[in-house]
Write a protein that holds these residues in place. Sequence first.
Motif, PDB file in Angstrom:
ATOM      1  N   VAL A 172       0.800  -1.235   0.000  1.00  0.00           N
ATOM      2  CA  VAL A 172       0.000   0.000   0.000  1.00  0.00           C
ATOM      3  C   VAL A 172       0.832   1.285   0.000  1.00  0.00           C
ATOM      4  O   VAL A 172       0.289   2.368   0.183  1.00  0.00           O
ATOM      5  CB  VAL A 172      -0.958   0.015   1.211  1.00  0.00           C
ATOM      6  N   SER A 230       0.850   5.519  -0.691  1.00  0.00           N
ATOM      7  CA  SER A 230      -0.603   5.408  -0.609  1.00  0.00           C
ATOM      8  C   SER A 230      -1.318   6.148  -1.736  1.00  0.00           C
ATOM      9  O   SER A 230      -2.371   5.700  -2.203  1.00  0.00           O
ATOM     10  CB  SER A 230      -1.097   5.913   0.744  1.00  0.00           C
ATOM     11  N   THR A 231      -0.760   7.272  -2.185  1.00  0.00           N
ATOM     12  CA  THR A 231      -1.430   8.032  -3.245  1.00  0.00           C
ATOM     13  C   THR A 231      -1.529   7.219  -4.533  1.00  0.00           C
ATOM     14  O   THR A 231      -2.565   7.248  -5.220  1.00  0.00           O
ATOM     15  CB  THR A 231      -0.684   9.342  -3.522  1.00  0.00           C
ATOM     16  N   GLN A 278      -1.219   3.833  -4.664  1.00  0.00           N
ATOM     17  CA  GLN A 278      -2.045   2.652  -4.391  1.00  0.00           C
ATOM     18  C   GLN A 278      -3.521   2.992  -4.578  1.00  0.00           C
ATOM     19  O   GLN A 278      -4.284   2.204  -5.129  1.00  0.00           O
ATOM     20  CB  GLN A 278      -1.773   2.140  -2.978  1.00  0.00           C
ATOM     21  N   GLN A 279      -3.920   4.176  -4.157  1.00  0.00           N
ATOM     22  CA  GLN A 279      -5.306   4.601  -4.348  1.00  0.00           C
ATOM     23  C   GLN A 279      -5.619   4.846  -5.819  1.00  0.00           C
ATOM     24  O   GLN A 279      -6.728   4.569  -6.289  1.00  0.00           O
ATOM     25  CB  GLN A 279      -5.557   5.870  -3.536  1.00  0.00           C
ATOM     26  N   GLY A 282      -4.621   1.043  -7.512  1.00  0.00           N
ATOM     27  CA  GLY A 282      -5.128  -0.125  -6.810  1.00  0.00           C
ATOM     28  C   GLY A 282      -4.013  -1.003  -6.272  1.00  0.00           C
ATOM     29  O   GLY A 282      -4.250  -1.904  -5.465  1.00  0.00           O
ATOM     30  N   THR A 313      -6.275  -1.549   4.863  1.00  0.00           N
ATOM     31  CA  THR A 313      -6.343  -1.110   3.476  1.00  0.00           C
ATOM     32  C   THR A 313      -6.396  -2.296   2.527  1.00  0.00           C
ATOM     33  O   THR A 313      -5.539  -3.193   2.575  1.00  0.00           O
ATOM     34  CB  THR A 313      -5.130  -0.237   3.122  1.00  0.00           C
ATOM     35  N   PHE A 363      -5.923  -3.873  -1.179  1.00  0.00           N
ATOM     36  CA  PHE A 363      -5.173  -3.564  -2.396  1.00  0.00           C
ATOM     37  C   PHE A 363      -5.463  -4.631  -3.442  1.00  0.00           C
ATOM     38  O   PHE A 363      -5.820  -5.771  -3.126  1.00  0.00           O
ATOM     39  CB  PHE A 363      -3.668  -3.433  -2.127  1.00  0.00           C
TER      40      PHE A 363
END
Length: 290
Positions: free
Chosen positions: A115, A118-119, A121-122, A125, A194, A196
């Motif tokens: 993850v 994080s930016t 991963q968001q 995905g 989180t 993923f």
Amino acid sequence: YQRRVHGGNMYMKYTDVLVNWMVGLHRLGIHNYGICALDPPTKTWLTSRNVPSFGVYLAHFSALWYVRFMVLRNLLEIGIPFIYSDIDAVWVRNPLPVFFKDTREVEFKFSQGTVAPSTLQQLWGFVVCGGFFYASATPFTVDVMEAVLHHLLNNPLVPQHATDQDSINIILHSLGIQWKLQPNSTYHLKNFATNFLCSRKEVVGTFSDHSNVVIMLPHHCFMRRPMRNAKPYVSHLYSHGGPKQTGNKIQVLKDNSLWFLVDNWENVKYCGNRKCWMSDIDLSNQSKFT
């Protein structure tokens, strides 16, 4: 695979984890690897066991991420492709003939991260992992490595920036990588709170000119989080507590049947032959376990 270097970074206090990694490779008949020693005692110890190694000594642990990519960039500059493997990325099946037999059309093959950052991963995905990857020796890969080094130098480790993994993903994003997931191949896993995205097949990343290809390897084959009934080639399981918590790493390996060393392996006399010595300290060779 003769020109590829399978290497890790090593401090003396991580000897247990390193030797466990080496025994895993020994079981697979893989001996073409080199270790980057990060302090003089480690280099001396590796030399005494006839383990191929070179020394790049750090004054501070925080320099690890930069030094690691400096070494890898230098390998690519002199034309040496490699597979980089953290020493806690345990090889349990040989991935070379399945995933790395023909890499002529591929610049990088990365295992999957969880993850961070994080930016991205968001956004995507998923993220790629800096702890296990293949790199071909091309101008593109050298340029990517140089960009990662520049990013590391210009971003503090805390709080905005964590590791070279952040830099790898950020650079790929800045170059405009577009990922293509194959239909009906995805599933989700969780890292703490989180979710993923994972894929059962390789995920192909391309750029606007389509001249360079980056691949993310299937998670169940190169695992970062444990999965039931999976038969991974490499298990690089996350351990809480950061890189200095060696005890946590060893416990995770033991809990997941990834610990291959006899008790008190360090007291087993070195016989003068590295392969023979690794057989002597391999848990599977003890009669009570066979």
